[in-house]
Design an enzyme around this catalytic site. Structure first.
Site, PDB file in Angstrom:
ATOM      1  N   ASN A  47      79.936  68.720  71.624  1.00 12.90           N
ATOM      2  CA  ASN A  47      78.977  67.632  71.388  1.00 12.90           C
ATOM      3  C   ASN A  47      79.364  66.345  72.096  1.00 12.90           C
ATOM      4  O   ASN A  47      78.495  65.596  72.540  1.00 12.90           O
ATOM      5  CB  ASN A  47      78.861  67.354  69.891  1.00 12.90           C
ATOM      6  CG  ASN A  47      77.738  68.122  69.206  1.00 12.90           C
ATOM      7  OD1 ASN A  47      77.279  67.742  68.151  1.00 12.90           O
ATOM      8  ND2 ASN A  47      77.324  69.230  69.798  1.00 12.90           N
ATOM      9  N   HIS A 265      67.373  66.127  70.033  1.00 11.89           N
ATOM     10  CA  HIS A 265      68.367  65.942  68.979  1.00 11.89           C
ATOM     11  C   HIS A 265      69.737  65.530  69.518  1.00 11.89           C
ATOM     12  O   HIS A 265      70.603  65.146  68.741  1.00 11.89           O
ATOM     13  CB  HIS A 265      68.488  67.265  68.212  1.00 11.89           C
ATOM     14  CG  HIS A 265      69.096  67.152  66.855  1.00 11.89           C
ATOM     15  ND1 HIS A 265      68.653  66.267  65.892  1.00 11.89           N
ATOM     16  CD2 HIS A 265      70.127  67.839  66.279  1.00 11.89           C
ATOM     17  CE1 HIS A 265      69.371  66.409  64.793  1.00 11.89           C
ATOM     18  NE2 HIS A 265      70.278  67.349  65.005  1.00 11.89           N
TER      19      HIS A 265
END
Length: 288
Positions: A47, A265
């Site tokens: 991430n 997202h």
């Protein structure tokens, strides 16, 4: 990137195992914790690997694998996942002698950051929350959302597959070119591991267990937050849609909202430069 990964890799004991994290930056700089989302194969590095060097120029940056993800294997989840993960983050801070840190949380990591701020208010500074889990409450969008459905389908019978993972990952971004074959293969290698599947199932169960599920409804407690909060949303978020920001924006006393168009997202990746500038400006701003 492998060299950078290994050079920043650290662990601390927690539960029946350990919490793994990456540490970068000067130990004398303000501490900043990065908390990843909860999709199959997720980790701090998947991430935030690209963001870590940028934040490390100004902050003592800790990118933490939440329990059951990446290299963090900690044993059974003994409370609601947000609570369990928040306590794991505090354990990392304690091990490093850090009294208080700012936090950036994406999706599941946003929920963990909020629970930490509510449960340990003296340990959390400013919060940057990107499509946070538990705090967003869909006003107009249907539940479960498209992204949530794809997430639940991954481990459902007849079991995980590369195709299921690809379908889920494609709900995370507006720019589909970001979901490369290399990314799918990397995430699937982690996600299909039996230990990872077991950990994901245990995490998900805490959101359904009558004894714990209410602890995941963070929007009901949002009014108690006294932190300065920057909510970041992608206009095209298909996991936690934009309308989910409205209740949090209304209830959190010191909240502000930034919306990226042409973004899903993963704002930290899809709007890499703009996200970094925005977060650094917010975290480094006047605290008077």
């Amino acid at each position: 990137m492998t060299t950078v990964f290994e050079a920043t890799s650290r662990t601390v004991p927690y539960g029946e195992g350990q919490v793994h994290f990456h540490e970068a930056g000067d130990s004398g700089d303000p501490p900043l914790v990065l908390l990843h989302g909860g999709g199959p194969g997720a980790s701090a590095w998947s991430n935030f690997g690209r963001n870590v060097p940028v934040f490390a120029e100004r902050f003592r940056t800790l990118a933490i694998d939440q329990p059951g993800y990446g290299r963090s294997a900690v044993g059974p989840v003994t409370s609601h996942y947000f609570t369990f993960a928040a306590d794991a983050v505090v354990a990392v801070l304690d091990s490093l002698g850090i009294e208080k840190a700012d936090l950036i949380g994406n999706s599941l990591g946003g929920g963990t950051a909020v629970r930490l701020a509510l449960r340990h208010p003296d340990r959390a500074g400013r919060l940057v929350l990107m499509g946070p889990g538990g705090l967003s409450l869909n006003v107009f969008a249907a539940d479960p959302t498209e992204g949530t459905r794809r997430l639940m389908e991954f481990g459902a019978p007849p079991g995980p597959s590369r195709e299921k993972l690809a379908a889920f990952l494609k709900t995370l971004v507006f720019d589909q070119r970001l979901i490369t074959e290399e990314l799918i293969e990397e995430r699937y290698a982690y996600a299909s591991d039996p230990a990872a599947l077991k950990a994901m199932a245990a995490m998900g169960a805490t959101f359904r267990d009558p004894k714990t599920f209410e602890d995941g409804m963070l929007w009901r407690e949002a009014h108690r937050l006294r932190n300065e909060v920057l909510l970041i949303w992608g206009r095209e978020d298909r996991v936690n849609p934009l309308d989910g920001a409205l209740v949090a924006l209304k209830l959190i006393r010191k909240a502000r909202l930034h919306v990226f168009g042409g973004c899903g997202h993963w704002a930290q990746l899809e709007k890499f430069d703009d996200f970094n500038r925005l977060a650094i400006s917010f975290l480094g701003g006047d605290r008077g």
